[in-house]
Design an enzyme around this catalytic site. Sequence first.
Site, short mmCIF file in Angstrom:
data_model
loop_
_atom_site.label_atom_id
_atom_site.label_comp_id
_atom_site.label_asym_id
_atom_site.label_seq_id
_atom_site.Cartn_x
_atom_site.Cartn_y
_atom_site.Cartn_z
N ASN A 1 -122.71 10.00 -7.52
CA ASN A 1 -121.56 9.29 -8.10
C ASN A 1 -120.45 10.26 -8.48
OD1 ASN A 1 -123.15 7.02 -7.85
ND2 ASN A 1 -123.73 6.93 -10.00
N GLN B 1 -133.63 14.19 -7.95
CA GLN B 1 -132.87 15.38 -7.58
C GLN B 1 -133.81 16.58 -7.69
OE1 GLN B 1 -128.93 15.50 -9.35
NE2 GLN B 1 -128.57 13.33 -8.94
N ASN C 1 -120.23 8.41 -1.27
CA ASN C 1 -121.54 8.11 -1.87
C ASN C 1 -121.57 6.67 -2.38
OD1 ASN C 1 -124.17 8.93 -3.26
ND2 ASN C 1 -122.96 8.19 -5.00
N GLU C 2 -122.59 5.94 -2.01
CA GLU C 2 -122.85 4.59 -2.55
C GLU C 2 -121.56 3.80 -2.75
OE1 GLU C 2 -125.44 4.83 -6.00
OE2 GLU C 2 -127.14 5.38 -4.75
N TYR D 1 -135.12 4.18 -5.10
CA TYR D 1 -135.78 4.66 -6.33
C TYR D 1 -136.79 3.62 -6.79
CZ TYR D 1 -131.96 8.09 -6.78
OH TYR D 1 -131.08 9.12 -6.58
N GLU E 1 -131.32 9.95 -0.92
CA GLU E 1 -131.76 9.88 -2.31
C GLU E 1 -133.03 9.07 -2.36
OE1 GLU E 1 -128.96 8.73 -5.39
OE2 GLU E 1 -127.30 9.66 -4.32
O1 AHR Z 1 -129.27 10.52 -8.30
C1 AHR Z 1 -128.59 9.93 -9.37
C2 AHR Z 1 -127.57 8.89 -8.92
O2 AHR Z 1 -128.23 7.84 -8.30
C3 AHR Z 1 -126.56 9.35 -7.93
O3 AHR Z 1 -125.45 9.95 -8.49
C4 AHR Z 1 -126.15 8.07 -7.26
O4 AHR Z 1 -125.76 8.26 -5.94
C5 AHR Z 1 -127.37 7.18 -7.40
O5 AHR Z 1 -127.03 5.94 -7.91
#
Ligand code: AHR
Length: 503
Positions: free
Chosen positions: A73, A349, A173-174, A245, A293
């Site tokens: 982000n 991460q 990103n996203e 996630y 991710e």
């Molecule tokens: O990895 C944390 C956040 O998760 C990243 O900044 C974003 O791309 C995702 O929503």
Amino acid sequence: MSLKSSMLVDKHFIISEIDKRIYGSFIEHLGRAVYGGIYEPGHPMADENGFRKDAIEVIKALQVPIIRYPGGNFVSGYNWEDGVGPKDQRKQLLELAWWTTETNEVGTNEFADWAKLVDTEVMMAVNLGTRGIDAARNLVEYCNHPSGSYWSNLRISHGYKEPHRFKTWCLGNEMDGPWQIGAKTAVEYGRLANETAKAMKWVDPTIELVACGSSSSGMSTFGYWEDTVLDLCYDQVDYLSLHAYYNNNNNDTANFLASSLNLDHFIGSVASISDAVQAKKRSKKRLMLSLDEWNVWKTIGTSRADERWQIAPPEFEDVYNHEDALAVGCYIITILKHADRVKIGCLAQLINVIAPIMTERNGAIWMQTTYYPFLHASSYGRGTALLSMVDSPKYDAKDYTDVPYLESIAVHNEEQGEVTIFAVNRHLSESMELNVDLRSFGNVSLIQHIVLEHDDLKAVNTKENPNNVVPHNNGITVIDGANIQAKLSKASWNVIRLKVNGA
Ligand code: AHR
């Protein structure tokens, strides 16, 4: 041992060569990932540039071939120019993705220097939130053009005569997420990605580009987004991204450990949508996927709205337990099963922020439970992913049916003359007997059987007790010619390394 499972592994049944970049990771200007993670001037272990040598050592051991940077982000509000040039002239700015203050002490060049120290490639992201084509093509010129132009000469004047030659670039990103600075509709993003990609490749035709897929499969626009975006930029891009996630916040471990089935389905769905666009376009190009991710994320969605504008405050410092390590093992196996399509993967991460490695400011470094499955896969999961015939007893969980207790894959490293079997026993109370038939390899011998197990699924590693959950090499595997019989303890991650002389 009442559970029995089997694998038939044949060296000719190949899923794909494994792209080493599936063992990539991610460092964002977020929390203490950069500041207080990889970079902490004044720390007793800091080098002359402020990089923590203890962090370098444990990251190097992971052999991470590519690291995505600077976001996330964060990148959607980032002006890369603020992070280059003399440090004393860099601006301290309000950062709107995470509501912090960004000092800009670390920027593109410092990160490139650090990446060399850990032997990794940088996967750069450009800002397609607040910025666009111009900033992106200038950044490529600054980073990759040898010399003789304004931006390349500026890099040289900043002390970097040689171009960084970054090869892999994310187009934002996203961009589908309403939380993203400058979020876009699929049509807005698809057009922008296409035009930005063209300009970036005109500056450096050797680069590869990743278009943003949905920020998760749970987005209401999932599917429509991939289809529309690719319809608009298919010819210009090389990869489509996926983000995934998971967590066990409902404390249903059987269901949580089955979540890799969701990942499996997600990857398959995105590949199908991409292939449908390929078919519509009568294109010869098959797009590959970048799972840039993925991880367990327990603190997802937590907000620090009342504590704005701190510099590098702790953020998303999830503490991972044994069951999280098992889940990570299942995700890695799932990624390997899709090695034909997933060519880049980034464990999100790497340090301090939803990370396998933790540091204390001015203090210690330690490895979380999730460090170990990633370490093993990165170390022994290189070569060719093999398609095995697997037979396993199954269970039903809240969100999944027919979940095999055994999650497994075999990887053949022909160069080393090794086959490695990665296996998770999802059963929470029973061990499992795993029989593997490796007849196409002839006689095999055991190198080692590594096991990560713990009686307490919630056991964690901490600064005070960093070796609470660590692997051992005393796994029980018996060899009989080309057959092996292994004991997989309840709720365990297993790495069975075999020498396949003459394979
Ligand atoms: O990895 C944390 C956040 O998760 C990243 O900044 C974003 O791309 C995702 O929503």
